[in-house]
Scaffold this motif. Sequence first.
Motif, short mmCIF file in Angstrom:
data_model
loop_
_atom_site.label_atom_id
_atom_site.label_comp_id
_atom_site.label_asym_id
_atom_site.label_seq_id
_atom_site.Cartn_x
_atom_site.Cartn_y
_atom_site.Cartn_z
N HIS A 116 0.85 -1.05 0.03
CA HIS A 116 -0.15 0.11 -0.14
C HIS A 116 0.83 1.29 0.19
CE1 HIS A 116 -3.84 -2.36 0.79
NE2 HIS A 116 -2.79 -2.83 1.49
N PRO A 117 1.72 1.46 -0.97
CA PRO A 117 2.63 2.47 -1.17
C PRO A 117 2.05 3.85 -1.28
CG PRO A 117 2.80 1.49 -2.99
CD PRO A 117 1.65 0.55 -2.35
N LYS A 118 0.74 3.82 -1.46
CA LYS A 118 -0.14 5.31 -1.77
C LYS A 118 -0.84 5.81 -0.59
CE LYS A 118 -0.19 6.06 -6.76
NZ LYS A 118 0.65 4.88 -7.24
N ALA A 119 -0.85 4.63 0.37
CA ALA A 119 -1.67 5.14 1.57
C ALA A 119 -1.20 6.20 2.37
CB ALA A 119 -1.74 3.71 2.51
N ASN A 120 -1.88 6.86 2.94
CA ASN A 120 -1.17 8.24 3.88
C ASN A 120 -0.79 7.91 5.17
OD1 ASN A 120 -3.97 8.97 2.15
ND2 ASN A 120 -2.73 10.66 2.27
N HIS A 121 -1.22 6.78 5.88
CA HIS A 121 -0.94 6.33 7.05
C HIS A 121 -0.77 4.79 7.12
CE1 HIS A 121 -1.23 10.60 8.59
NE2 HIS A 121 -2.57 10.38 7.99
N HIS A 122 0.12 4.36 8.11
CA HIS A 122 0.26 2.92 8.31
C HIS A 122 0.35 2.89 10.02
CE1 HIS A 122 1.40 3.01 4.17
NE2 HIS A 122 1.12 1.72 4.10
N CYS A 123 -0.91 2.93 10.43
CA CYS A 123 -0.82 2.99 12.18
C CYS A 123 -1.03 1.56 12.84
CB CYS A 123 -1.93 3.85 12.49
SG CYS A 123 -2.03 5.44 11.66
N TRP A 124 -0.44 1.40 13.90
CA TRP A 124 -0.46 0.09 14.44
C TRP A 124 -0.40 0.00 15.85
CZ3 TRP A 124 3.96 -1.47 16.79
CH2 TRP A 124 5.21 -0.67 16.44
N ALA A 125 -0.68 -1.03 16.44
CA ALA A 125 -0.66 -1.32 18.03
C ALA A 125 -0.20 -3.00 17.87
CB ALA A 125 -1.86 -1.15 18.71
N ASP B 105 1.18 6.18 15.85
CA ASP B 105 0.16 6.97 15.20
C ASP B 105 0.61 7.21 13.54
OD1 ASP B 105 -1.70 6.90 17.36
OD2 ASP B 105 -0.47 8.41 18.23
N ASP B 106 1.72 7.06 13.36
CA ASP B 106 2.29 7.10 12.13
C ASP B 106 1.79 8.72 11.47
OD1 ASP B 106 3.81 6.50 9.76
OD2 ASP B 106 2.12 5.73 8.79
N GLY B 107 1.97 9.62 12.10
CA GLY B 107 1.69 10.88 11.54
C GLY B 107 0.16 11.28 11.85
N GLU B 108 -0.54 10.46 12.31
CA GLU B 108 -1.94 10.89 12.62
C GLU B 108 -1.72 11.72 14.04
OE1 GLU B 108 -4.26 10.97 10.80
OE2 GLU B 108 -5.20 8.92 10.34
N PRO B 109 -2.87 12.72 14.57
CA PRO B 109 -2.65 13.34 15.69
C PRO B 109 -2.60 12.09 16.70
CG PRO B 109 -4.58 14.31 14.50
CD PRO B 109 -3.96 12.86 13.73
N ARG C 139 -4.58 3.60 6.42
CA ARG C 139 -5.49 4.87 5.70
C ARG C 139 -5.30 5.27 4.64
NH1 ARG C 139 -7.05 10.58 8.41
NH2 ARG C 139 -8.77 10.91 7.45
N TYR C 140 -6.08 5.27 3.75
CA TYR C 140 -6.20 6.21 2.56
C TYR C 140 -7.17 7.68 2.78
CZ TYR C 140 -4.18 2.51 -0.09
OH TYR C 140 -3.31 1.40 -0.54
#
Length: 204
Positions: A49-58, A72-76, A102-103
């Motif tokens: 998913h190279p075009k996705a905006n965020h790859h958030c995880w736990a 949070d990979d760039g999310e607030p 996330r796209y």
Amino acid sequence: MLFDDTYRTISKPTEGIFRDRGSKFLAFAYPISSDSEVKTILSKLKAGHPKANHHCWAVRIGVDRSVFRVNDDGEPSGTAGRPILNTLLSKDLTNVIVVVVRYFGGTLLGVPGLIGAYKAATEEALAQAQVIAKTVNDVYTITFGYEQMNDVMRIMKDEQLLVLENRQELHCELKFSVRKTQVEPVITKLNKILSLKAVYNYSG
């Protein structure tokens, strides 16, 4: 019983999807056994998913459920990794990583919207999962003389122990896995066999 020797995890990888105002949240849940697997899973998803905006995880790991990490990979701060983790906590799952890709759809969702979206995507993925209970086992290696092999194997069979490795020579070496609550009676039985040496390896 003071010590709970079982834990809940998932049997195989699953996926879920949640959409909100044009944004797409793809959730991927994986069972893992060590922290070293996190990097590989993230690399694979980022490549896919190279075009996705965020790859958030736990991730939550360890049979005592004590180790966890969030990103949070760039999310607030606190809007992505934490809601994913909270979902794992509420379902009492461990040895699991959930990555939400996330796209961005062009509309800002705000803090409550993001928290809700990451939680909903995680719940979607986990709803597809088969939750399994595993026992916490200790691994031991024992060394003994060849003439004691029959006695040792009888204990392995009677106690339904899992033999991981078995080297039969003049001095034999056998590695086995034993449920944590079974350790004391098993080691007591083995110690009754003359000149046998048991060494604790690890828990898992």
